[in-house]
Design an enzyme around this catalytic site. Structure first.
Site, PDB file in Angstrom:
ATOM      1  N   HIS A 237     -27.886 -20.549  -4.942  1.00 44.83           N
ATOM      2  CA  HIS A 237     -29.011 -21.444  -4.684  1.00 44.83           C
ATOM      3  C   HIS A 237     -29.818 -21.017  -3.455  1.00 44.83           C
ATOM      4  O   HIS A 237     -30.947 -21.507  -3.251  1.00 44.83           O
ATOM      5  CB  HIS A 237     -28.512 -22.884  -4.510  1.00 44.83           C
ATOM      6  CG  HIS A 237     -29.369 -23.899  -5.188  1.00 44.83           C
ATOM      7  ND1 HIS A 237     -30.738 -23.842  -5.174  1.00 44.83           N
ATOM      8  CD2 HIS A 237     -29.051 -25.012  -5.916  1.00 44.83           C
ATOM      9  CE1 HIS A 237     -31.229 -24.873  -5.846  1.00 44.83           C
ATOM     10  NE2 HIS A 237     -30.223 -25.594  -6.322  1.00 44.83           N
TER      11      HIS A 237
ATOM     12  N   ASP B 188     -34.473 -21.437  -6.698  1.00 41.23           N
ATOM     13  CA  ASP B 188     -34.275 -22.862  -6.955  1.00 41.23           C
ATOM     14  C   ASP B 188     -34.003 -23.098  -8.431  1.00 41.23           C
ATOM     15  O   ASP B 188     -33.970 -22.172  -9.245  1.00 41.23           O
ATOM     16  CB  ASP B 188     -35.488 -23.669  -6.486  1.00 41.23           C
ATOM     17  CG  ASP B 188     -36.788 -23.187  -7.132  1.00 41.23           C
ATOM     18  OD1 ASP B 188     -36.721 -22.579  -8.221  1.00 41.23           O
ATOM     19  OD2 ASP B 188     -37.859 -23.420  -6.547  1.00 41.23           O
TER      20      ASP B 188
END
Length: 441
Positions: free
Chosen positions: A412, A416
């Site tokens: 992450h 995104d």
């Protein structure tokens, strides 16, 4: 005569040590230049190490199972006349060490000693059995199976894994039958026999926490240790997230069936791999590296596609280099070659490193979904489950369709959820409408 010490050579790919799996020579053997002297297991592969010297083996530095650092003594070779054998030659073959020795086939000039003859026995020494895989030899050693007593069922009489497993099963059955016969002849009571069978062997270790007898202790070495270290590092360092989608693969199966059968049809994984490579070009953050200082991301131009493969030695990830340059058939052929090499132990260290993205077909294990661990230092891994007939709504009606699940695990820090979902949807759409997808490639 002078003895020359041959040290464990640089095995490449940043590897610093190797475990001695099997000695291919004994003290007293004569070897030629480039003749293999030992099989060693690195964190990437099992390879044969050839000798740079000709002469007589006067010392082996380390027992089978020992781990040596690169540059540590491996053997000492003495020039001059051969010495008397001290043990029977151990034969075998594995992977030729890449980048070491000559390119010609190694000359095996070690002398062979036949078995001792009994009076009246006119037979000479028998040839050692043909065994290609080091995994098969290791399995036989660990269970005390004499390979010379087996008849190979593989091509040309080759001894394969099923032959050793059958011998192990036969030995277990014989032991059980002998124990039952002995119990009957001793006229002991059923209760006594049951108690004796249930009791652990004298001196057997017990687990300190549970108190249960210890069945076996399995050291983490070679590939398994390297995989354990990499997986633990990924869990420590990567803040991962997972997204998944169910996909109608009916059109994919129909597309593959319609391909010209005059040439080998690509497998389902080969077709999906081609869509994955295209998807990475459209969503480059998933084909990248996080800079070591964490200050930025390096996106890569091109794809080295890793394929997760379950093997007897543990989880390996052979890598198709420059996968973006290959068409669907060529990519499929390379996937098949590399996964076969990984499973039979012939993959080189270079073929097991350098990936930029990993595809995991866990459907072959009989499961539908998985949240995999990112193959550090990559930033994402895509998994594919079984393709099964399921009820599916098409045009407002419930009809049977072939459904699979795709799951994407990603770092992450690098991208995104929008980027991850975009890539996943790209691959899913290509599977659901492969002809349209190929028209865009």
């Amino acid at each position: 005569m002078s003895g020359r010490v041959f040290t464990l050579p640089d095995l490449g790919e940043g590897l610093t040590e190797a475990q001695i799996v099997r000695w291919l020579v004994a003290v007293g053997d004569e070897v030629a230049v480039d003749a293999p002297v030992a099989e060693v297991e690195t964190a990437k592969a099992v390879v044969e190490v050839p000798s740079p010297f000709a002469g007589t083996i006067v010392e082996r530095h380390g027992a089978e199972g020992a781990t040596l650092a690169v540059g540590a003594p491996l053997i000492t070779v003495e020039d001059g006349a051969a010495r008397t054998y001290r043990e029977e030659e151990r034969a075998g073959s594995g992977n030729v060490l890449v980048g070491y020795g000559t390119t010609a086939a190694p000359a095996r000039s070690r002398r062979r000693r036949g078995p001792a003859r009994h009076p009246g026995d006119a037979r000479g020494g028998a040839e050692r059995p043909a065994v290609k895989s080091p995994i098969v030899r290791k399995l036989a050693r660990s269970h005390g199976v004499d390979l010379a007593a087996l008849t190979g069922t593989g091509p040309g009489g080759l001894i394969v894994r099923r032959d050793v497993e059958a011998a192990i099963a036969a030995a277990t059955g014989t032991a059980t039958g002998t124990a039952a016969s002995t119990a009957t002849s001793t006229a002991t009571s059923t209760a006594t026999s049951t108690a004796t069978t249930a009791a652990p062997a004298p001196g057997r270790d017990r687990d300190a926490r549970t108190g249960l007898p210890v069945r076996a202790r399995v050291p983490l070495t070679g590939v398994r240790r390297a995989a354990a270290d990499a997986l633990a590092r990924s869990r420590r360092e990567v803040p991962d997230a997972t997204t998944w989608v169910d996909v109608d693969a009916t059109a994919l199966l129909e597309f593959r069936a319609a391909l010209d059968d005059r040439r080998p049809r690509p497998g389902i994984l080969g077709v999906v791999a081609r869509f994955v490579v295209a998807g990475l070009a459209a969503f480059p953050p998933l084909n990248s590296r996080l800079d070591p200082d964490g200050a930025g991301v390096t996106e890569l131009d091109g794809v080295n596609l890793g394929i997760a493969a379950q093997t007897d030695r543990g989880l390996l990830v052979p890598v198709v280099r420059d996968a973006h340059r290959l068409g669907m058939r060529a990519l499929d052929a390379e996937l098949r070659r590399l996964t076969t090499a990984a499973r039979d132990g012939s993959a080189t260290p270079a073929e097991l490193t350098g990936g930029s993205f990993t595809l995991n077909n866990y459907g072959v294990l009989g499961v539908d979904g998985s949240a995999a661990i990112v193959n550090h230092p990559e930033v994402a891994i895509l998994g594919m489950g079984r393709i099964l007939p399921r009820p599916w709504v098409v045009g407002g009606e419930v009809v049977p369709r072939h459904i699979t699940q795709l799951s994407l695990v990603f770092d992450h820090r690098v991208c995104d959820g929008g980027t991850a979902a975009g890539f996943l949807r790209f691959v899913a759409d290509a599977i659901e409408d492969p002809l349209s997808a190929l028209a865009e490639l």
